[in-house]
Motif scaffolding. Structure first.
Motif, mmCIF file in Angstrom:
data_model
loop_
_atom_site.group_PDB
_atom_site.id
_atom_site.type_symbol
_atom_site.label_atom_id
_atom_site.label_comp_id
_atom_site.label_asym_id
_atom_site.label_seq_id
_atom_site.Cartn_x
_atom_site.Cartn_y
_atom_site.Cartn_z
ATOM 1 N N UNK A 52 0.812 -1.214 0.000
ATOM 2 C CA UNK A 52 0.000 0.000 0.000
ATOM 3 C C UNK A 52 0.842 1.258 0.000
ATOM 4 N N UNK A 53 1.933 1.235 0.718
ATOM 5 C CA UNK A 53 2.839 2.386 0.748
ATOM 6 C C UNK A 53 3.392 2.661 -0.642
ATOM 7 N N UNK A 54 3.904 1.624 -1.283
ATOM 8 C CA UNK A 54 4.488 1.829 -2.607
ATOM 9 C C UNK A 54 3.436 2.189 -3.651
ATOM 10 N N UNK A 55 2.243 1.618 -3.537
ATOM 11 C CA UNK A 55 1.179 1.977 -4.472
ATOM 12 C C UNK A 55 0.780 3.437 -4.329
ATOM 13 N N UNK A 56 0.733 3.930 -3.114
ATOM 14 C CA UNK A 56 0.312 5.314 -2.908
ATOM 15 C C UNK A 56 1.383 6.317 -3.336
ATOM 16 N N UNK A 57 2.631 5.905 -3.366
ATOM 17 C CA UNK A 57 3.704 6.821 -3.751
ATOM 18 C C UNK A 57 4.061 6.731 -5.232
ATOM 19 N N UNK A 58 3.484 5.814 -5.957
ATOM 20 C CA UNK A 58 3.802 5.671 -7.378
ATOM 21 C C UNK A 58 2.757 6.298 -8.287
ATOM 22 N N UNK A 59 1.870 7.114 -7.741
ATOM 23 C CA UNK A 59 0.845 7.749 -8.568
ATOM 24 C C UNK A 59 0.595 9.174 -8.087
ATOM 25 N N UNK A 60 0.117 9.997 -9.001
ATOM 26 C CA UNK A 60 -0.235 11.376 -8.645
ATOM 27 C C UNK A 60 -1.739 11.544 -8.508
ATOM 28 N N UNK A 61 -2.505 10.524 -8.851
ATOM 29 C CA UNK A 61 -3.952 10.584 -8.785
ATOM 30 C C UNK A 61 -4.400 10.386 -7.333
ATOM 31 N N UNK A 62 -5.072 11.376 -6.740
ATOM 32 C CA UNK A 62 -5.494 11.249 -5.338
ATOM 33 C C UNK A 62 -6.458 10.081 -5.096
ATOM 34 N N UNK A 63 -7.261 9.726 -6.086
ATOM 35 C CA UNK A 63 -8.184 8.611 -5.902
ATOM 36 C C UNK A 63 -7.426 7.290 -5.771
ATOM 37 N N UNK A 64 -6.399 7.100 -6.580
ATOM 38 C CA UNK A 64 -5.571 5.888 -6.469
ATOM 39 C C UNK A 64 -4.781 5.878 -5.160
ATOM 40 N N UNK A 65 -4.343 7.049 -4.740
ATOM 41 C CA UNK A 65 -3.611 7.121 -3.481
ATOM 42 C C UNK A 65 -4.513 6.740 -2.301
ATOM 43 N N UNK A 66 -5.755 7.191 -2.353
ATOM 44 C CA UNK A 66 -6.689 6.838 -1.269
ATOM 45 C C UNK A 66 -6.948 5.333 -1.234
ATOM 46 N N UNK A 67 -7.088 4.723 -2.391
ATOM 47 C CA UNK A 67 -7.274 3.271 -2.440
ATOM 48 C C UNK A 67 -6.063 2.539 -1.862
ATOM 49 N N UNK A 68 -4.886 3.021 -2.200
ATOM 50 C CA UNK A 68 -3.663 2.393 -1.690
ATOM 51 C C UNK A 68 -3.529 2.594 -0.180
ATOM 52 N N UNK A 69 -3.975 3.733 0.315
ATOM 53 C CA UNK A 69 -3.927 3.960 1.759
ATOM 54 C C UNK A 69 -4.886 3.032 2.494
ATOM 55 N N UNK A 70 -6.011 2.737 1.888
ATOM 56 C CA UNK A 70 -6.946 1.788 2.493
ATOM 57 C C UNK A 70 -6.322 0.393 2.544
ATOM 58 N N UNK A 71 -5.623 0.010 1.482
ATOM 59 C CA UNK A 71 -4.923 -1.285 1.479
ATOM 60 C C UNK A 71 -3.888 -1.317 2.601
ATOM 61 N N UNK A 72 -3.169 -0.228 2.785
ATOM 62 C CA UNK A 72 -2.164 -0.162 3.847
ATOM 63 C C UNK A 72 -2.806 -0.244 5.229
ATOM 64 N N UNK A 73 -3.946 0.419 5.409
ATOM 65 C CA UNK A 73 -4.629 0.356 6.709
ATOM 66 C C UNK A 73 -5.186 -1.032 6.988
ATOM 67 N N UNK A 74 -5.670 -1.713 5.957
ATOM 68 C CA UNK A 74 -6.097 -3.104 6.141
ATOM 69 C C UNK A 74 -4.910 -3.979 6.532
ATOM 70 N N UNK A 75 -3.750 -3.679 5.953
ATOM 71 C CA UNK A 75 -2.544 -4.414 6.324
ATOM 72 C C UNK A 75 -2.180 -4.206 7.778
#
Length: 112
Positions: A52-75
């Motif tokens: 989730x950390x790497x997914x959120x830092x590899x994009x500039x789209x805030x919607x994709x970053x939010x999805x990646x942050x949710x994955x990280x929080x589930x982790x």
């Protein structure tokens, strides 16, 4: 490291006293399986957090970053839950033997 137990020692007396009590045998296999499941869940949580950390830092789209942050929080949730399950079932066997030893010693004191 193994401990050599001589015949006629306190350990033998402890085993004999436990056998005399005719207690039902616990299911150590279940504790072992659940401890391993907890460990796997904790490791999965760590992996999800890193992904989730790497997914959120590899994009500039805030919607994709939010999805990646949710994955990280589930982790993080999986890691905390898995750690709790692992600790509970890994200590179960130790506490069971400790309690049996305490019961045997109290019965010996009452008999004296």
């Amino acid at each position: 490291m193994s401990v050599d137990v001589q015949p006629g020692t306190r350990a033998d007396a402890f085993r004999e006293r436990i056998a005399e009590m005719k207690l039902p045998a616990p299911a150590p296999g279940r504790d072992r399986v659940l401890a391993r499941l907890g460990m796997l869940l904790a490791l999965l949580g760590i992996v999800l957090g890193v992904v989730g950390y790497f997914l959120s830092h590899n994009t500039d789209n805030p919607l994709n970053q939010n999805d990646a942050q949710i994955v990280a929080m589930l982790g993080i949730a999986c890691a905390v839950t898995g750690s709790g399950v692992f600790l509970r079932y890994s200590f179960a066997q130790f506490l069971r033997v400790w309690l049996l030893r305490l019961i045997v010693e109290q019965r010996e004191q009452q008999e004296k």
